[in-house]
Scaffold this active site. Structure first.
Site, short mmCIF file in Angstrom:
data_model
loop_
_atom_site.label_atom_id
_atom_site.label_comp_id
_atom_site.label_asym_id
_atom_site.label_seq_id
_atom_site.Cartn_x
_atom_site.Cartn_y
_atom_site.Cartn_z
N CYS A 7 0.78 -1.16 -0.06
CA CYS A 7 0.13 0.12 -0.04
C CYS A 7 0.66 1.33 -0.12
CB CYS A 7 -0.99 0.11 1.21
SG CYS A 7 -1.94 -1.51 1.15
N ASN A 29 -9.87 -0.10 -0.22
CA ASN A 29 -8.56 -0.19 -0.12
C ASN A 29 -8.02 -1.04 -1.34
OD1 ASN A 29 -5.80 -0.37 0.35
ND2 ASN A 29 -5.85 -1.05 2.55
N HIS A 64 -3.58 7.64 1.42
CA HIS A 64 -3.95 6.02 0.99
C HIS A 64 -5.22 6.00 1.48
CE1 HIS A 64 -3.88 1.84 0.75
NE2 HIS A 64 -3.66 1.60 1.91
O1 UT7 Z 1 -3.58 -0.74 3.65
C1 UT7 Z 1 -2.86 -1.34 4.53
C2 UT7 Z 1 -2.74 -1.22 5.89
N1 UT7 Z 1 -4.22 -1.66 6.45
C3 UT7 Z 1 -4.71 -1.10 7.16
O2 UT7 Z 1 -4.56 0.16 7.37
C4 UT7 Z 1 -6.01 -1.59 7.73
C5 UT7 Z 1 -5.78 -1.08 9.23
N2 UT7 Z 1 -6.84 -1.61 10.23
C6 UT7 Z 1 -8.30 -1.40 9.99
O3 UT7 Z 1 -8.71 -0.60 9.18
C7 UT7 Z 1 -9.18 -2.01 11.10
O4 UT7 Z 1 -8.46 -2.58 12.14
C8 UT7 Z 1 -10.26 -3.06 10.69
C9 UT7 Z 1 -11.17 -2.13 9.76
C10 UT7 Z 1 -9.75 -4.13 9.70
C11 UT7 Z 1 -11.02 -3.51 11.99
O5 UT7 Z 1 -11.44 -2.52 12.70
P1 UT7 Z 1 -11.44 -2.52 14.06
O6 UT7 Z 1 -12.15 -1.40 14.75
O7 UT7 Z 1 -9.84 -2.58 14.43
O8 UT7 Z 1 -12.10 -3.83 14.66
P2 UT7 Z 1 -11.42 -5.24 15.21
O9 UT7 Z 1 -10.35 -5.78 14.50
O10 UT7 Z 1 -10.68 -4.62 16.46
O11 UT7 Z 1 -12.48 -5.92 15.59
C12 UT7 Z 1 -13.71 -5.72 16.34
C13 UT7 Z 1 -14.81 -6.75 16.07
C14 UT7 Z 1 -14.24 -8.29 16.30
O12 UT7 Z 1 -15.30 -8.83 17.03
P3 UT7 Z 1 -14.91 -9.26 18.55
O13 UT7 Z 1 -13.59 -9.94 18.73
O14 UT7 Z 1 -14.84 -8.07 19.23
O15 UT7 Z 1 -16.24 -10.10 18.59
C15 UT7 Z 1 -13.93 -8.84 14.91
O16 UT7 Z 1 -14.03 -9.99 14.74
O17 UT7 Z 1 -14.91 -6.74 14.77
C16 UT7 Z 1 -15.18 -8.06 14.15
N3 UT7 Z 1 -15.04 -8.14 12.82
C17 UT7 Z 1 -15.99 -7.89 11.83
N4 UT7 Z 1 -17.34 -7.94 12.24
C18 UT7 Z 1 -18.35 -7.77 10.95
C19 UT7 Z 1 -14.09 -8.01 11.95
N5 UT7 Z 1 -14.23 -8.03 10.76
C20 UT7 Z 1 -15.65 -7.73 10.82
C21 UT7 Z 1 -16.60 -7.65 9.65
N6 UT7 Z 1 -17.69 -7.67 9.88
N7 UT7 Z 1 -15.98 -7.72 8.45
#
Ligand code: UT7
Length: 323
Positions: free
Chosen positions: A114, A280, A250
């Site tokens: 990225c 993304n 980005h």
């Molecule tokens: O471009 C390269 C660099 N990449 C990035 O910059 C991406 C960076 N990361 C992110 O954008 C975010 O961390 C995400 C969008 C991937 C995730 O958001 P978050 O607020 O950090 O959520 P999390 O990973 O802490 O997950 C929160 C909850 C989890 O459930 P529990 O364990 O709290 O029950 C996940 O399992 O959300 C759950 N979850 C989802 N729920 C519904 C993860 N993916 C999904 C989904 N739909 N698609």
């Protein structure tokens, strides 16, 4: 003293659109979750017979048209991609042939995920400053959908396909004031595709050929590194944050973008935001955002732009530009 400047921009998105509601049928997710956590509403997906080269070609032709030059003027092609058509030759050399360029000028790909476009821009800028090239086609192009596990909700809702391009030329005034590139290889496990050519195709048949990400940890690192690198770019040019007209980030997650904007004291109406339309797109996302805002008239000649990106590796970078 030679500098590089942007002569024209272009981009391309595949026709097929995948909405959040489509993903609700594939994995346990919801439109609400995706919008709230990422800002994404839809993403574009390449057709089965459409490759990274095809996307790059469309973006390139648009950028060349916008510049007023022709393909024959190009004496270097640099393409940032993580999803090339084949192991070799590079997408850049294949694009050179497609564009009918026969002047034997160099063409190569760069892989920094990225942050790829920031890397490609930095390399191209140095070729121009050093006098080794005078018209450079710089592209970020990806078919990231090909390396997604469509059963993994942690990743498949986030990414899309697309391409963006700029044509750089020589200028007596900057143009590109500076580029700032970084990597820290200790974080491989947080964001990677575990398998590849050298580590064996057997593994590639067992989910190892797809993106794996520990999103939350990547998120925190992205916010921190983006804040650092925009400060570094401003300090290197003795510029104040108030002198930046547009942030062109980005497009991974609207919350990461908002955090960087806050650091720069920029209101969100000075930030180019396209993540809602295409998710993304890895190396393509910065030039896609740039071209969008150039074509809709927001970004004007003479305005100051701050570009920044962060990706697997980790890799990250920024560029400070007078458009
Ligand atoms: O471009 C390269 C660099 N990449 C990035 O910059 C991406 C960076 N990361 C992110 O954008 C975010 O961390 C995400 C969008 C991937 C995730 O958001 P978050 O607020 O950090 O959520 P999390 O990973 O802490 O997950 C929160 C909850 C989890 O459930 P529990 O364990 O709290 O029950 C996940 O399992 O959300 C759950 N979850 C989802 N729920 C519904 C993860 N993916 C999904 C989904 N739909 N698609």
């Amino acid at each position: 003293m030679k500098y590089s400047k942007i002569l024209g921009t272009g981009s391309y998105l595949p026709k097929k659109v995948l909405h959040n509601s489509d993903l609700e049928k594939l994995v346990d997710t919801s439109d609400e979750w995706i919008r709230e956590r990422t800002g994404i509403q839809q993403r574009h997906i390449a057709a089965d017979d459409e490759t990274t080269l095809d996307l790059a070609e469309q973006a390139a032709r648009n950028a060349i048209d916008a510049s007023g030059l022709t393909a024959d003027d190009i004496d270097l092609i640099v393409i940032a991609t993580t999803t090339p058509d084949c192991v070799f030759p590079s997408v850049a050399t294949m694009l050179q042939a497609r564009l009918g360029i026969t002047n034997a000028s160099p063409a190569f790909d760069i892989q920094a995920v990225c942050a790829g476009f920031a890397y490609a821009l930095g390399v191209a800028d140095n070729f121009i400053r050093g006098g080794s090239a005078s018209v450079v086609l710089v592209i970020g192009a990806e078919t990231f959908s090909r390396i997604l596990n469509w059963e993994d909700r942690n990743t498949c809702v986030l990414f899309g396909d697309g391409a963006g391009a700029v044509l750089l030329g020589v200028s007596e005034q900057p143009g590109i004031h500076s580029t700032h590139l970084h990597a820290d290889g200790r974080y491989k496990e947080l964001l990677h595709v575990p398998s590849g050519v050298s580590s064996g195709y057997d593994a590639m048949q067992q989910q190892q050929a797809f993106v794996q990400m520990r999103g939350n940890e990547v998120f925190r690192m992205a916010v921190s590194k983006m804040r650092e690198v925009v400060e570094e770019a401003l300090a290197a040019n003795n510029m104040d944050k108030s002198e930046v007209d547009w942030l062109v980030p980005h497009q991974a997650n609207i919350r990461i973008i908002q955090a960087t904007a806050r650091k720069l004291n920029m209101s969100m109406d000075r930030v180019v935001l396209t993540v809602q339309n295409h998710g993304n797109t890895s190396a393509a996302s910065i030039p896609l955002a740039l071209d969008t805002a150039v074509r809709d008239g927001r970004i004007q000649r003479g305005e100051r732009l701050l570009l920044e990106g962060f990706g697997g590796g980790f890799t990250w970078g920024a560029a400070l530009i007078t458009f």
